[in-house]
Motif scaffolding. Structure first.
Motif, PDB file in Angstrom:
ATOM      1  N   ALA A  23       0.848  -1.186   0.000  1.00 41.87           N
ATOM      2  CA  ALA A  23       0.000   0.000   0.000  1.00 41.87           C
ATOM      3  C   ALA A  23       0.881   1.232   0.000  1.00 41.87           C
ATOM      4  CB  ALA A  23      -0.906  -0.010   1.223  1.00 41.87           C
ATOM      5  N   GLU A  24       0.302   2.317  -0.434  1.00 42.71           N
ATOM      6  CA  GLU A  24       1.017   3.579  -0.422  1.00 42.71           C
ATOM      7  C   GLU A  24       1.361   3.949   1.010  1.00 42.71           C
ATOM      8  OE1 GLU A  24       1.782   5.657  -2.898  1.00 42.71           O
ATOM      9  OE2 GLU A  24       0.458   5.200  -4.579  1.00 42.71           O
ATOM     10  N   LYS A  25       2.554   4.484   1.169  1.00 45.48           N
ATOM     11  CA  LYS A  25       2.910   4.976   2.498  1.00 45.48           C
ATOM     12  C   LYS A  25       2.098   6.229   2.809  1.00 45.48           C
ATOM     13  CE  LYS A  25       7.583   3.241   2.957  1.00 45.48           C
ATOM     14  NZ  LYS A  25       8.917   3.551   3.486  1.00 45.48           N
ATOM     15  N   VAL A  26       1.801   6.413   4.070  1.00 41.35           N
ATOM     16  CA  VAL A  26       1.109   7.617   4.514  1.00 41.35           C
ATOM     17  C   VAL A  26       2.093   8.789   4.417  1.00 41.35           C
ATOM     18  CG1 VAL A  26       0.019   8.724   6.508  1.00 41.35           C
ATOM     19  CG2 VAL A  26      -0.393   6.298   6.039  1.00 41.35           C
ATOM     20  N   GLN A  27       1.612   9.917   3.912  1.00 41.07           N
ATOM     21  CA  GLN A  27       2.451  11.109   3.811  1.00 41.07           C
ATOM     22  C   GLN A  27       2.255  11.952   5.069  1.00 41.07           C
ATOM     23  OE1 GLN A  27       4.493  11.849   1.108  1.00 41.07           O
ATOM     24  NE2 GLN A  27       3.936   9.796   0.362  1.00 41.07           N
ATOM     25  N   LEU A  28       3.324  12.079   5.838  1.00 40.89           N
ATOM     26  CA  LEU A  28       3.246  12.879   7.052  1.00 40.89           C
ATOM     27  C   LEU A  28       3.929  14.228   6.821  1.00 40.89           C
ATOM     28  CD1 LEU A  28       2.354  12.658  10.104  1.00 40.89           C
ATOM     29  CD2 LEU A  28       4.784  12.317  10.570  1.00 40.89           C
ATOM     30  N   GLY A  29       3.142  15.288   6.828  1.00 41.84           N
ATOM     31  CA  GLY A  29       3.699  16.636   6.659  1.00 41.84           C
ATOM     32  C   GLY A  29       4.034  17.224   8.014  1.00 41.84           C
ATOM     33  N   PHE A  30       5.267  17.660   8.173  1.00 41.78           N
ATOM     34  CA  PHE A  30       5.719  18.255   9.440  1.00 41.78           C
ATOM     35  C   PHE A  30       6.171  19.675   9.111  1.00 41.78           C
ATOM     36  CE2 PHE A  30       9.166  17.553  13.027  1.00 41.78           C
ATOM     37  CZ  PHE A  30       8.671  18.654  13.708  1.00 41.78           C
ATOM     38  N   TYR A  31       5.257  20.632   9.353  1.00 39.07           N
ATOM     39  CA  TYR A  31       5.547  22.043   9.082  1.00 39.07           C
ATOM     40  C   TYR A  31       6.162  22.621  10.342  1.00 39.07           C
ATOM     41  CZ  TYR A  31       2.991  21.132   4.887  1.00 39.07           C
ATOM     42  OH  TYR A  31       2.605  20.587   3.678  1.00 39.07           O
ATOM     43  N   SER A  32       7.427  22.983  10.222  1.00 39.76           N
ATOM     44  CA  SER A  32       8.230  23.233  11.408  1.00 39.76           C
ATOM     45  C   SER A  32       9.092  24.476  11.256  1.00 39.76           C
ATOM     46  CB  SER A  32       9.127  22.003  11.606  1.00 39.76           C
ATOM     47  OG  SER A  32       9.885  22.110  12.787  1.00 39.76           O
ATOM     48  N   GLU A  33       9.745  24.841  12.325  1.00 43.19           N
ATOM     49  CA  GLU A  33      10.805  25.849  12.265  1.00 43.19           C
ATOM     50  C   GLU A  33      11.830  25.432  13.307  1.00 43.19           C
ATOM     51  OE1 GLU A  33       8.439  29.380  12.971  1.00 43.19           O
ATOM     52  OE2 GLU A  33       8.613  29.132  15.128  1.00 43.19           O
ATOM     53  N   SER A  34      13.081  25.728  12.999  1.00 42.45           N
ATOM     54  CA  SER A  34      14.166  25.066  13.718  1.00 42.45           C
ATOM     55  C   SER A  34      14.185  25.277  15.238  1.00 42.45           C
ATOM     56  CB  SER A  34      15.505  25.480  13.117  1.00 42.45           C
ATOM     57  OG  SER A  34      15.644  26.880  13.166  1.00 42.45           O
TER      58      SER A  34
END
Ligand SMILES: *[C@@H]1O[C@H](CO)[C@@H](O)[C@H](O)[C@H]1NC(C)=O
Ligand SMILES: *[C@@H]1O[C@H](CO)[C@@H](O)[C@H](O)[C@H]1NC(C)=O
Length: 204
Positions: A23-34
């Motif tokens: 199955a397609e891997k789940v796309q995890l978006g991590f919108y971050s700043e350092s």
């Protein structure tokens, strides 16, 4: 060939050759700043746990921009000052050369946990991981780094709904507040359509 095309091909090939259900891997978006403390806590806590326990079923898409502001004169202003901007660009440049999560994650983990998030810290992590600091240092101090910053600015701007804070987590492109804390593993497991779910998916 784009990374997306390659990923699709890989999934298709795995289906044909392996015979197993893939199955397609789940796309995890991590919108971050350092330098954001909550981003660091998220990386060291829920994300590290997810990486260790269900890392095989999702892809980490790290977006280093966060609450930075692109000013009219083209300069970038960061929430926690200049060092944050510098480290966002270090992360952007590192992603350019070490894109896959098996490469990028050890760096982020090293920077956030083992070593303090500073420029020296980043360099030490590179040396520990045997990554090429020369390439990233050159990127950091050139137009290349700035262009990568703008790419992540665009990606952050494209969020619907727009992000309200950091870390801002998306699961298959959809904002999912549950996934920003201890519900991360559950959120990824639920989004995963494969039958071969890792054991951690059925743990309470
Ligand atoms: C590191 O990157 C620099 C600049 O891109 C390159 O010239 C050099 O060959 C690289 N070193 C290694 C060991 O790959
Ligand atoms: C960002 O988006 C703008 C407008 O959609 C576009 O003109 C620009 O080329 C993009 N920049 C990058 C670095 O992707």
């Amino acid at each position: 060939m784009s990374i997306q095309t390659l990923a699709v091909l890989a999934v298709v090939l795995a289906g044909f050759c392996g015979g197993a259900q893939s199955a397609e891997k789940v796309q995890l978006g991590f919108y971050s700043e350092s330098l954001c403390p909550d981003c660091i806590d998220f990386a060291n806590g829920p994300l590290e746990k997810a990486m260790n326990e269900i890392g095989s079923i999702f892809t980490l898409n790290y977006v280093p921009w966060g609450n930075a502001i692109l000013k009219n004169d083209g300069t970038i202003e960061c929430q926690h000052g200049k060092l944050e901007c510098t480290l966002n660009t270090v992360e952007a440049c590192t992603l350019y050369y070490y894109k896959t999560e098996t490469e990028f994650w050890p760096f982020l983990h090293c920077l956030d946990e083992k070593i303090a998030p500073t420029l020296d810290g980043a360099q030490q992590c590179f040396s520990q991981l045997s990554y090429n600091w020369t390439a990233v240092d050159a990127c950091l101090n050139s137009e290349q780094g700035y262009k990568l910053d703008l790419m992540y600015y665009n990606e952050t701007q494209a969020l619907k709904p727009p992000h309200e804070y950091t870390p801002w987590i998306t699961v298959n492109g959809k904002h999912d507040p549950r996934a920003e804390g201890s519900g991360l593993i559950k959120a990824i497991c639920e989004a995963y359509t494969g039958e071969d779910k890792p054991d951690a998916c059925s743990q309470k």
